[in-house]
Design an enzyme around this catalytic site. Sequence first.
Site, PDB file in Angstrom:
ATOM      1  CG  HIS A 233      -2.505 -14.405   7.672  1.00  0.00           C
ATOM      2  ND1 HIS A 233      -1.399 -14.963   8.291  1.00  0.00           N
ATOM      3  CD2 HIS A 233      -2.653 -15.079   6.505  1.00  0.00           C
ATOM      4  CE1 HIS A 233      -0.902 -15.924   7.519  1.00  0.00           C
ATOM      5  NE2 HIS A 233      -1.653 -16.024   6.439  1.00  0.00           N
TER       6      HIS A 233
ATOM      7  NE  ARG B  67       5.313 -10.552   1.894  1.00  0.00           N
ATOM      8  CZ  ARG B  67       6.076 -10.020   0.949  1.00  0.00           C
ATOM      9  NH1 ARG B  67       5.512  -9.385  -0.052  1.00  0.00           N
ATOM     10  NH2 ARG B  67       7.384 -10.105   1.004  1.00  0.00           N
TER      11      ARG B  67
ATOM     12  N   PRO C 138       0.839  -1.217   0.000  1.00  0.00           N
ATOM     13  CG  PRO C 138      -0.570  -1.480   1.829  1.00  0.00           C
ATOM     14  CD  PRO C 138       0.694  -1.992   1.217  1.00  0.00           C
ATOM     15  CD  GLU C 139       3.939   3.062  -2.625  1.00  0.00           C
ATOM     16  OE1 GLU C 139       4.231   4.043  -1.916  1.00  0.00           O
ATOM     17  OE2 GLU C 139       4.761   2.203  -2.958  1.00  0.00           O
TER      18      GLU C 139
END
Length: 271
Positions: free
Chosen positions: A90, A109, A2-3
Amino acid sequence: MPELPEVEVSRMGIAPHLEGQQIDKVVVRDRRLRWPIPEQVENFAGALITQVERRAKYLILHTDKGYLILHLGMSGKLRVVPRESLVVKHDHFDLQLTNGQCLRFNDARRFGCVLVSDVHPGLEHPLLRDLGPEPLTDAFTAAYLHSKSRSKQQSIKTFIMDNHVVVGVGNIYANESLFKAGIHPKRAAGKVSLARYQKLVPIIKEILTAAIAQGGTTLQDFTQADGSPGYFKQHLNVYGRGGKQCMVCKSELKEIRLGQRSTVYCAQCQR
Ligand SMILES: [Zn+2]
């Protein structure tokens, strides 16, 4: 990953569901994120959430018991779902609200984080205090970039991607902005004139604003299945187009590595 635009859209997506709500319970299913989720998060039970702010790619939840700092890392996703919703793999962290909803953080992750701070982290927290200005504020100007870059030998592309210079100009945005501004990505930042920075800065703002606006069409996703606005599909002139024709002059776009990042440019259009 994500930016800044994706994180801003996450903020816009979750804020209306959190602001003004009270935390009933904090559930940590797995502490092992980039840094372990600190025990103090449990002290936020009973806290009133007053504001959801973004600084760079951090989300800062203001409460009457302190601040929670969230980062999505490489793969983090935030959703607002009913508390009893099925927990999936997760789903590491929940802020369960007294209204029956919860903010659920999923991160396959584990490069994301959930941290706490007693004082506003913007000026104090080691992760945030040295960050450059936000690109979409009046603090980010051509005059600022020009003066900050004097005597800098590093490439203009590496310079504008440095979070200490300005936050949120990720690799795609740097490639596209420099193409639109006609600036060669390898040019030394200290050799770029004020006039050229005056061209570049509005282009950076425009590209980021367009990405946020595009992501704004996905806001309902935060209360639906995957909680991710995904990578905003944008019209890209150079990024991912190495070896293809320049859309302006038809010459072949060059692709190089600069600071370990893929860099695509047109040697005719960018000087
Ligand atoms: Zn060209």
